[in-house]
Design a protein around this motif. Structure first.
Motif, PDB file in Angstrom:
ATOM      1  N   ALA A 156      -2.799  13.558   8.611  1.00  0.00           N
ATOM      2  CA  ALA A 156      -3.023  12.120   8.776  1.00  0.00           C
ATOM      3  C   ALA A 156      -2.565  11.396   7.514  1.00  0.00           C
ATOM      4  CB  ALA A 156      -4.499  11.838   9.028  1.00  0.00           C
ATOM      5  N   ALA A 157      -2.278  10.117   7.652  1.00  0.00           N
ATOM      6  CA  ALA A 157      -1.899   9.296   6.496  1.00  0.00           C
ATOM      7  C   ALA A 157      -3.154   8.952   5.708  1.00  0.00           C
ATOM      8  CB  ALA A 157      -1.217   8.024   6.959  1.00  0.00           C
ATOM      9  N   ALA A 158      -3.068   9.116   4.374  1.00  0.00           N
ATOM     10  CA  ALA A 158      -4.198   8.823   3.496  1.00  0.00           C
ATOM     11  C   ALA A 158      -3.755   7.786   2.467  1.00  0.00           C
ATOM     12  CB  ALA A 158      -4.673  10.089   2.798  1.00  0.00           C
ATOM     13  N   LEU A 159      -4.528   6.730   2.296  1.00  0.00           N
ATOM     14  CA  LEU A 159      -4.215   5.685   1.325  1.00  0.00           C
ATOM     15  C   LEU A 159      -4.327   6.247  -0.085  1.00  0.00           C
ATOM     16  CD1 LEU A 159      -3.585   2.669   0.871  1.00  0.00           C
ATOM     17  CD2 LEU A 159      -6.032   2.280   0.759  1.00  0.00           C
ATOM     18  N   ARG A 160      -3.250   6.108  -0.886  1.00  0.00           N
ATOM     19  CA  ARG A 160      -3.228   6.635  -2.254  1.00  0.00           C
ATOM     20  C   ARG A 160      -3.344   5.532  -3.308  1.00  0.00           C
ATOM     21  NH1 ARG A 160      -4.442  11.659  -1.137  1.00  0.00           N
ATOM     22  NH2 ARG A 160      -2.818  12.796  -0.072  1.00  0.00           N
ATOM     23  N   PHE A 203       0.892   5.378   0.845  1.00  0.00           N
ATOM     24  CA  PHE A 203       0.182   6.401   1.597  1.00  0.00           C
ATOM     25  C   PHE A 203       0.753   7.776   1.292  1.00  0.00           C
ATOM     26  CE2 PHE A 203      -0.553   2.570   3.972  1.00  0.00           C
ATOM     27  CZ  PHE A 203      -1.850   2.704   4.430  1.00  0.00           C
ATOM     28  N   ILE A 253       0.246  12.160   2.707  1.00  0.00           N
ATOM     29  CA  ILE A 253      -0.128  12.963   3.862  1.00  0.00           C
ATOM     30  C   ILE A 253      -1.247  13.902   3.441  1.00  0.00           C
ATOM     31  CG2 ILE A 253       0.658  14.688   5.516  1.00  0.00           C
ATOM     32  CD1 ILE A 253       3.424  13.432   5.310  1.00  0.00           C
ATOM     33  N   ALA A 254      -2.306  13.925   4.225  1.00  0.00           N
ATOM     34  CA  ALA A 254      -3.460  14.775   3.942  1.00  0.00           C
ATOM     35  C   ALA A 254      -3.840  15.512   5.220  1.00  0.00           C
ATOM     36  CB  ALA A 254      -4.629  13.929   3.448  1.00  0.00           C
ATOM     37  N   ARG A 255      -4.540  16.603   5.053  1.00  0.00           N
ATOM     38  CA  ARG A 255      -5.030  17.341   6.220  1.00  0.00           C
ATOM     39  C   ARG A 255      -6.023  16.473   6.975  1.00  0.00           C
ATOM     40  NH1 ARG A 255      -2.929  21.998   7.420  1.00  0.00           N
ATOM     41  NH2 ARG A 255      -2.288  23.318   5.726  1.00  0.00           N
ATOM     42  N   SER A 256      -5.852  16.444   8.269  1.00  0.00           N
ATOM     43  CA  SER A 256      -6.722  15.652   9.125  1.00  0.00           C
ATOM     44  C   SER A 256      -7.969  16.453   9.485  1.00  0.00           C
ATOM     45  CB  SER A 256      -5.973  15.258  10.400  1.00  0.00           C
ATOM     46  OG  SER A 256      -6.833  14.602  11.291  1.00  0.00           O
ATOM     47  N   LYS A 316       0.834  -1.194   0.000  1.00  0.00           N
ATOM     48  CA  LYS A 316       0.000   0.000   0.000  1.00  0.00           C
ATOM     49  C   LYS A 316       0.870   1.244   0.000  1.00  0.00           C
ATOM     50  CE  LYS A 316      -3.691  -2.228   2.557  1.00  0.00           C
ATOM     51  NZ  LYS A 316      -4.504  -2.226   3.774  1.00  0.00           N
TER      52      LYS A 316
END
Length: 106
Positions: free
Chosen positions: A17-21, A4, A6-9, A2
């Motif tokens: 927060a970590a976001a699955l890409r 990941f 970084i995106a705004r939480s 997977k």
């Protein structure tokens, strides 16, 4: 495997927060799945190659490249009995985008 980003939480306290890409899933019949990457501290011996016309070809080494290798049985040619032939698969993925850069089967 997977990937990941970084995106705004939505939680204001943490901020990010970590976001699955992207996701890579080998076939269900794959065995011996191995993932490897280049050593980031490894030095490049020669970053350029001198051509015959005295031009210079710069080497591009993708430091985000992931190598995924696995074996799969039953992938023989036409007429082969199921499970009699073993094939080795090598897939190269870009670790940032998840794009498949190269795929080979032997």
């Amino acid at each position: 495997v997977k990937g990941f980003g970084i995106a705004r939480s939505p939680d204001a306290a943490s901020g990010f927060a970590a976001a699955l890409r992207w996701t890579f899933v080998p076939p269900p019949t794959a065995t011996g799945v191995t993932v490897s990457r280049a050593d980031p501290a490894e030095a490049v011996h020669a970053p350029v190659r001198v051509l015959g016309d005295r031009g210079v070809l710069h080497k591009y080494l993708n430091s985000n490249l992931l190598a995924i290798a696995y074996t799969q049985s039953g992938r023989g040619g036409p007429g082969a009995a199921q499970g009699t032939e073993l094939s080795v698969h090598l897939t190269l993925l870009d670790g940032v985008t998840g794009a498949q850069v190269y795929d080979a089967v032997t």
